[in-house]
Design a protein around this motif. Structure first.
Motif, PDB file in Angstrom:
ATOM      1  N   ALA A 169       1.129  -0.776  -0.248  1.00  0.00           N
ATOM      2  CA  ALA A 169      -0.292   0.082  -0.329  1.00  0.00           C
ATOM      3  C   ALA A 169       1.169   1.207   0.225  1.00  0.00           C
ATOM      4  O   ALA A 169       0.344   2.473  -0.286  1.00  0.00           O
ATOM      5  N   SER A 170       2.205   1.163   0.746  1.00  0.00           N
ATOM      6  CA  SER A 170       3.014   2.223   0.927  1.00  0.00           C
ATOM      7  C   SER A 170       3.622   2.658  -0.751  1.00  0.00           C
ATOM      8  O   SER A 170       4.214   3.548  -0.783  1.00  0.00           O
ATOM      9  N   THR A 171       3.560   1.302  -1.193  1.00  0.00           N
ATOM     10  CA  THR A 171       4.615   2.132  -2.879  1.00  0.00           C
ATOM     11  C   THR A 171       6.076   1.530  -2.796  1.00  0.00           C
ATOM     12  O   THR A 171       6.789   1.684  -2.935  1.00  0.00           O
ATOM     13  N   SER A 172       6.358   0.972  -1.131  1.00  0.00           N
ATOM     14  CA  SER A 172       7.686   0.391  -0.340  1.00  0.00           C
ATOM     15  C   SER A 172       8.732   1.672  -1.398  1.00  0.00           C
ATOM     16  O   SER A 172       9.801   0.943  -1.522  1.00  0.00           O
ATOM     17  N   PHE A 173       9.021   1.946  -0.220  1.00  0.00           N
ATOM     18  CA  PHE A 173      10.068   2.742  -0.145  1.00  0.00           C
ATOM     19  C   PHE A 173      11.471   1.991   0.384  1.00  0.00           C
ATOM     20  O   PHE A 173      12.171   1.939   0.067  1.00  0.00           O
ATOM     21  N   ALA A 174      10.666   1.509   1.082  1.00  0.00           N
ATOM     22  CA  ALA A 174      11.430   0.572   2.087  1.00  0.00           C
ATOM     23  C   ALA A 174      12.996   0.865   2.448  1.00  0.00           C
ATOM     24  O   ALA A 174      14.091  -0.318   2.600  1.00  0.00           O
ATOM     25  N   ASN A 175      13.163   2.263   3.116  1.00  0.00           N
ATOM     26  CA  ASN A 175      14.580   2.702   3.067  1.00  0.00           C
ATOM     27  C   ASN A 175      14.936   4.362   3.505  1.00  0.00           C
ATOM     28  O   ASN A 175      14.270   4.740   3.262  1.00  0.00           O
ATOM     29  N   PRO A 176      15.398   4.443   4.844  1.00  0.00           N
ATOM     30  CA  PRO A 176      15.019   5.139   6.014  1.00  0.00           C
ATOM     31  C   PRO A 176      16.104   6.813   5.088  1.00  0.00           C
ATOM     32  O   PRO A 176      15.237   7.945   4.759  1.00  0.00           O
ATOM     33  N   ALA A 177      16.562   6.575   3.662  1.00  0.00           N
ATOM     34  CA  ALA A 177      17.894   7.884   3.380  1.00  0.00           C
ATOM     35  C   ALA A 177      16.091   8.154   1.806  1.00  0.00           C
ATOM     36  O   ALA A 177      16.511   9.184   1.450  1.00  0.00           O
ATOM     37  N   VAL A 178      15.627   7.092   1.418  1.00  0.00           N
ATOM     38  CA  VAL A 178      15.031   7.318   0.531  1.00  0.00           C
ATOM     39  C   VAL A 178      13.933   8.169   0.969  1.00  0.00           C
ATOM     40  O   VAL A 178      12.811   9.222   0.516  1.00  0.00           O
ATOM     41  N   THR A 179      13.901   8.014   1.936  1.00  0.00           N
ATOM     42  CA  THR A 179      11.893   8.349   2.787  1.00  0.00           C
ATOM     43  C   THR A 179      12.327  10.000   2.910  1.00  0.00           C
ATOM     44  O   THR A 179      11.730  11.186   2.613  1.00  0.00           O
ATOM     45  N   ALA A 180      13.852  10.032   4.177  1.00  0.00           N
ATOM     46  CA  ALA A 180      13.880  11.377   4.431  1.00  0.00           C
ATOM     47  C   ALA A 180      14.403  11.967   3.134  1.00  0.00           C
ATOM     48  O   ALA A 180      13.602  13.290   3.422  1.00  0.00           O
ATOM     49  N   ALA A 181      14.049  12.041   1.968  1.00  0.00           N
ATOM     50  CA  ALA A 181      15.190  12.432   0.501  1.00  0.00           C
ATOM     51  C   ALA A 181      13.566  12.788  -0.134  1.00  0.00           C
ATOM     52  O   ALA A 181      13.024  13.959  -0.518  1.00  0.00           O
ATOM     53  N   ARG A 182      12.687  11.874   0.159  1.00  0.00           N
ATOM     54  CA  ARG A 182      10.977  12.134  -0.889  1.00  0.00           C
ATOM     55  C   ARG A 182      10.412  13.074   0.588  1.00  0.00           C
ATOM     56  O   ARG A 182       9.833  13.506  -0.306  1.00  0.00           O
ATOM     57  N   SER A 183      10.809  13.596   1.148  1.00  0.00           N
ATOM     58  CA  SER A 183       9.948  14.725   1.875  1.00  0.00           C
ATOM     59  C   SER A 183      10.131  15.921   1.688  1.00  0.00           C
ATOM     60  O   SER A 183       8.957  16.572   1.262  1.00  0.00           O
ATOM     61  N   ALA A 192       4.677  13.694   2.669  1.00  0.00           N
ATOM     62  CA  ALA A 192       5.390  14.532   3.834  1.00  0.00           C
ATOM     63  C   ALA A 192       5.707  14.249   5.262  1.00  0.00           C
ATOM     64  O   ALA A 192       5.720  13.053   5.377  1.00  0.00           O
ATOM     65  N   PRO A 193       6.418  15.043   5.601  1.00  0.00           N
ATOM     66  CA  PRO A 193       7.479  15.285   6.497  1.00  0.00           C
ATOM     67  C   PRO A 193       7.095  14.114   7.672  1.00  0.00           C
ATOM     68  O   PRO A 193       6.999  13.268   8.208  1.00  0.00           O
ATOM     69  N   SER A 194       5.616  15.117   8.104  1.00  0.00           N
ATOM     70  CA  SER A 194       4.821  13.751   9.174  1.00  0.00           C
ATOM     71  C   SER A 194       4.609  12.553   9.042  1.00  0.00           C
ATOM     72  O   SER A 194       4.761  12.335   9.952  1.00  0.00           O
ATOM     73  N   SER A 195       4.576  12.426   7.531  1.00  0.00           N
ATOM     74  CA  SER A 195       4.137  10.664   7.901  1.00  0.00           C
ATOM     75  C   SER A 195       5.124  10.240   7.919  1.00  0.00           C
ATOM     76  O   SER A 195       5.346   8.882   8.087  1.00  0.00           O
ATOM     77  N   ALA A 196       6.889  10.862   7.711  1.00  0.00           N
ATOM     78  CA  ALA A 196       7.950  10.008   7.290  1.00  0.00           C
ATOM     79  C   ALA A 196       8.473   9.803   8.876  1.00  0.00           C
ATOM     80  O   ALA A 196       8.987   8.297   7.983  1.00  0.00           O
ATOM     81  N   PRO A 197       8.344   9.640   9.720  1.00  0.00           N
ATOM     82  CA  PRO A 197       8.721   9.068  10.912  1.00  0.00           C
ATOM     83  C   PRO A 197       8.135   8.209  10.672  1.00  0.00           C
ATOM     84  O   PRO A 197       9.202   6.898  11.133  1.00  0.00           O
ATOM     85  N   ALA A 198       6.858   7.555  10.946  1.00  0.00           N
ATOM     86  CA  ALA A 198       6.083   6.076  11.024  1.00  0.00           C
ATOM     87  C   ALA A 198       6.670   4.835  10.103  1.00  0.00           C
ATOM     88  O   ALA A 198       6.966   4.354  10.013  1.00  0.00           O
ATOM     89  N   PHE A 199       7.062   5.285   8.395  1.00  0.00           N
ATOM     90  CA  PHE A 199       8.160   5.048   7.094  1.00  0.00           C
ATOM     91  C   PHE A 199       8.603   4.245   8.464  1.00  0.00           C
ATOM     92  O   PHE A 199       9.313   3.302   7.493  1.00  0.00           O
ATOM     93  N   ILE A 200       9.916   5.249   8.308  1.00  0.00           N
ATOM     94  CA  ILE A 200      11.163   5.030   8.803  1.00  0.00           C
ATOM     95  C   ILE A 200      11.421   3.969  10.051  1.00  0.00           C
ATOM     96  O   ILE A 200      12.180   3.154   9.982  1.00  0.00           O
ATOM     97  N   LEU A 201      10.313   4.098  11.495  1.00  0.00           N
ATOM     98  CA  LEU A 201      10.425   3.423  11.972  1.00  0.00           C
ATOM     99  C   LEU A 201      10.251   2.091  11.369  1.00  0.00           C
ATOM    100  O   LEU A 201      10.712   1.197  11.736  1.00  0.00           O
ATOM    101  N   ALA A 202       8.838   2.030  11.276  1.00  0.00           N
ATOM    102  CA  ALA A 202       8.624   0.795  10.242  1.00  0.00           C
ATOM    103  C   ALA A 202      10.070  -0.443   9.586  1.00  0.00           C
ATOM    104  O   ALA A 202       9.981  -1.257   9.440  1.00  0.00           O
TER     105      ALA A 202
END
Length: 224
Positions: A169-183, A192-202
């Motif tokens: 459902a998330s389109t598979s970021f699977a990468n904290p660096a990618v998540t931070a950069a895509r914010s 959105a930066p507010s969504s990123a912490p949950a992704f990174i923790l997961a």
């Protein structure tokens, strides 16, 4: 086996992660512009470009730095003692730096404002759980192919991420660096930066689970 200096390894992680994010964000912009409002077509273009770029980038940078481009994979490598902790601690900052540079490069190529903050919310339990699953699977793909078919690792990773774009459902970021950069991109691939912490923790949870489960699964039984 050729040995590369620490500076070259770090440079490879910067360049590789930058090129990966340029592919992710750039193809997202291109896909959205050409899709005429069809989100599925835009996602398909984004998916194919990302998967293909991953294969090539791992082929190029793998022999130098291991082509992690991903703090979660670096953590797994350090826990498995495949790399020293001193080097492992140096990888994530350069991976994030490379990711941000790649996002800015994509913006520049498409005439977008360089500095952006994403407003694309990706919230909720299903999205976070998807990142656990995506990262868990990525760890399994890497550990399994490195063990049994190391020459196929790059292709396997590219194919897995291509598939995971569509089965998570998330389109598979699977990468904290990618998540931070895509914010930092208010485009099709942003988060959105507010969504990123949950992704990174997961993602970190998925990586640790993957390391534990596949570490056990791939362990050779000692024979007397």
């Amino acid at each position: 086996m050729t040995s590369f200096s620490t500076s070259r390894k770090l440079a490879a992680e910067v360049l590789g992660t930058a090129l990966l994010l340029a592919a992710v964000v750039g193809s997202g912009i291109m896909g959205e512009r050409l899709a005429g409002g069809n989100t599925a077509i835009a996602l398909l273009g984004n998916t194919l470009a990302t998967g293909a770029a991953l294969v090539v980038l791992i082929w190029v940078f793998g022999p130098i730095s291991g082509a992690h481009f991903n703090p979660a994979m670096t953590l797994v490598a350090a826990l498995r003692r495949d790399m020293p902790w001193r080097l492992a601690l140096a990888y994530p900052p350069v991976q994030v730096t490379g990711g941000v540079l790649g996002v800015w490069a994509a913006h520049a190529m498409f005439g977008e404002p360089i500095l952006q903050v994403s407003t694309r919310l990706r919230d909720g339990g299903p999205q976070a759980f998807s990142e656990v699953v995506a990262t868990f699977g990525l760890v399994g793909v890497i550990l399994g192919t490195v063990r049994f078919r190391p020459e196929a690792t790059a292709l396997a990773v590219g194919l897995y991420i291509t598939a995971a774009y569509w089965f998570t459902a998330s389109t598979s970021f699977a990468n904290p660096a990618v998540t931070a950069a895509r914010s930092l991109s208010d485009t099709f691939a942003g988060i959105a930066p507010s969504s990123a912490p949950a992704f990174i923790l997961a993602q970190l949870v998925g990586a640790l689970l993957g390391a534990a489960v596949f570490g056990w699964l791939l362990q050779v039984e000692k024979t007397s």
